[in-house]
Design an enzyme around this catalytic site. Structure first.
Site, PDB file in Angstrom:
ATOM      1  N   ASP A  20       0.822  -1.216   0.000  1.00 16.60           N
ATOM      2  CA  ASP A  20       0.000   0.000   0.000  1.00 16.60           C
ATOM      3  C   ASP A  20       0.861   1.274   0.000  1.00 16.60           C
ATOM      4  OD1 ASP A  20      -2.299   1.462   0.019  1.00 16.60           O
ATOM      5  OD2 ASP A  20      -2.753   1.144   2.133  1.00 16.60           O
ATOM      6  N   ASN A  68     -10.961  -2.629  -6.405  1.00 13.67           N
ATOM      7  CA  ASN A  68     -10.106  -1.625  -7.063  1.00 13.67           C
ATOM      8  C   ASN A  68     -10.677  -1.150  -8.404  1.00 13.67           C
ATOM      9  OD1 ASN A  68      -7.030  -3.081  -5.811  1.00 13.67           O
ATOM     10  ND2 ASN A  68      -8.141  -1.306  -5.040  1.00 13.67           N
TER      11      ASN A  68
END
Ligand code: FPP
Length: 241
Positions: A20, A68
């Site tokens: 991330d 996503n």
């Protein structure tokens, strides 16, 4: 590979990474988000090599979640291209080092070319035994469990499975790649302290390690730090000892 302070006998069997912070890294540099992913992909290649040179048998990477797709098209299509490029560039290295590459996730919405690449690399590396790289692409933890329930339901309907046979060990055979063991160490970068629907079932007893470092700045040093920390954890799996 020998690392000072790292006990080879106490390494995790399965490491998971939530990579991330690519977007924030890019913003900090005044660059477009996609350039954060490009840099992230470079780091990923190095970390994959480090993990397998330590002889850790399983590595799962959260590459792209089913959620996503909510992102801008520019970003999702860039990521798809990057994934295709990654496979093409690393393919010969995986073959050379005996790394098996598997895909956890679904094909829905993935570009045809990416599906083709995924199938090809899985087929070509299926007999490799030096390590398994589990790329979680178009993946969701809840989705994986729901898909498993659907498959189990079919087997119950056709009489292949009886209710009495079902326990957690039995059910785990209905999940993606049952040959991949539970996660031992889960790493997440960028200071976020959450699981984000990643390997929900296999993370039941994993040890977590968080760092504020953004993924494009992550390196071997930090990987070793996480592994050393893991070696000092007391894992009890519900026991009291
Ligand atoms: C999270 O950062 C990262 C992703 C959603 C994608 C991860 C992909 C890579 C590391 C590179 C591509 C992968 C391969 C296999 C080539 P974010 O975008 O959520 O960052 P932010 O939270 O700072 O916005």
């Amino acid at each position: 590979m020998q690392i000072e302070g790292l006990d080879e006998k106490l390494l995790p069997r399965h490491v998971g990474i939530i990579m991330d912070g690519n977007g924030r890294w890019a913003r900090k540099q005044g660059k477009k988000r996609v350039l954060g992913h490009q840099e992230g992909s470079r780091v990923l290649k190095k970390i994959v090599k480090s993990v397998f040179s330590l002889k850790i048998p399983f590595l799962s990477l959260y590459v792209f979640s089913v959620d996503n797709w909510k992102r801008e098209m520019e970003e999702t299509s860039f990521l798809m291209k990057l994934i295709g490029k990654f496979y093409q560039e690393e393919f010969s290295d995986f073959k050379k080092h005996g790394i098996r590459v598997i895909h956890s996730g679904i094909y829905d919405n993935l570009p045809k070319k990416v599906i083709q690449i995924l199938k090809n690399i899985e087929e070509e590396t299926v007999h490799n035994t030096a390590g398994t790289l589990n790329l979680c692409l178009n993946y969701g933890g809840r989705l994986e469990i729901v898909e498993g329930i659907k498959k189990l339901f079919q087997d119950i309907k056709t009489g292949k499975v009886k209710e009495e046979e079902i326990d957690s060990k039995f059910f785990s055979n209905y999940l993606f790649h049952p040959e991949v063991p539970d996660v031992d160490l889960m790493i997440r970068t960028s200071g976020e302290l959450r699981l984000s629907d990643f390997l929900l079932w296999k993370n039941a007893y994993s040890e977590f390690w968080f760092t504020d470092t953004l993924w494009p700045d992550f390196n071997e040093e930090e990987l070793f730090k996480a592994l050393k920390d893991y070696q000092n954890r007391q894992r009890r799996f519900g026991d009291a000892k």
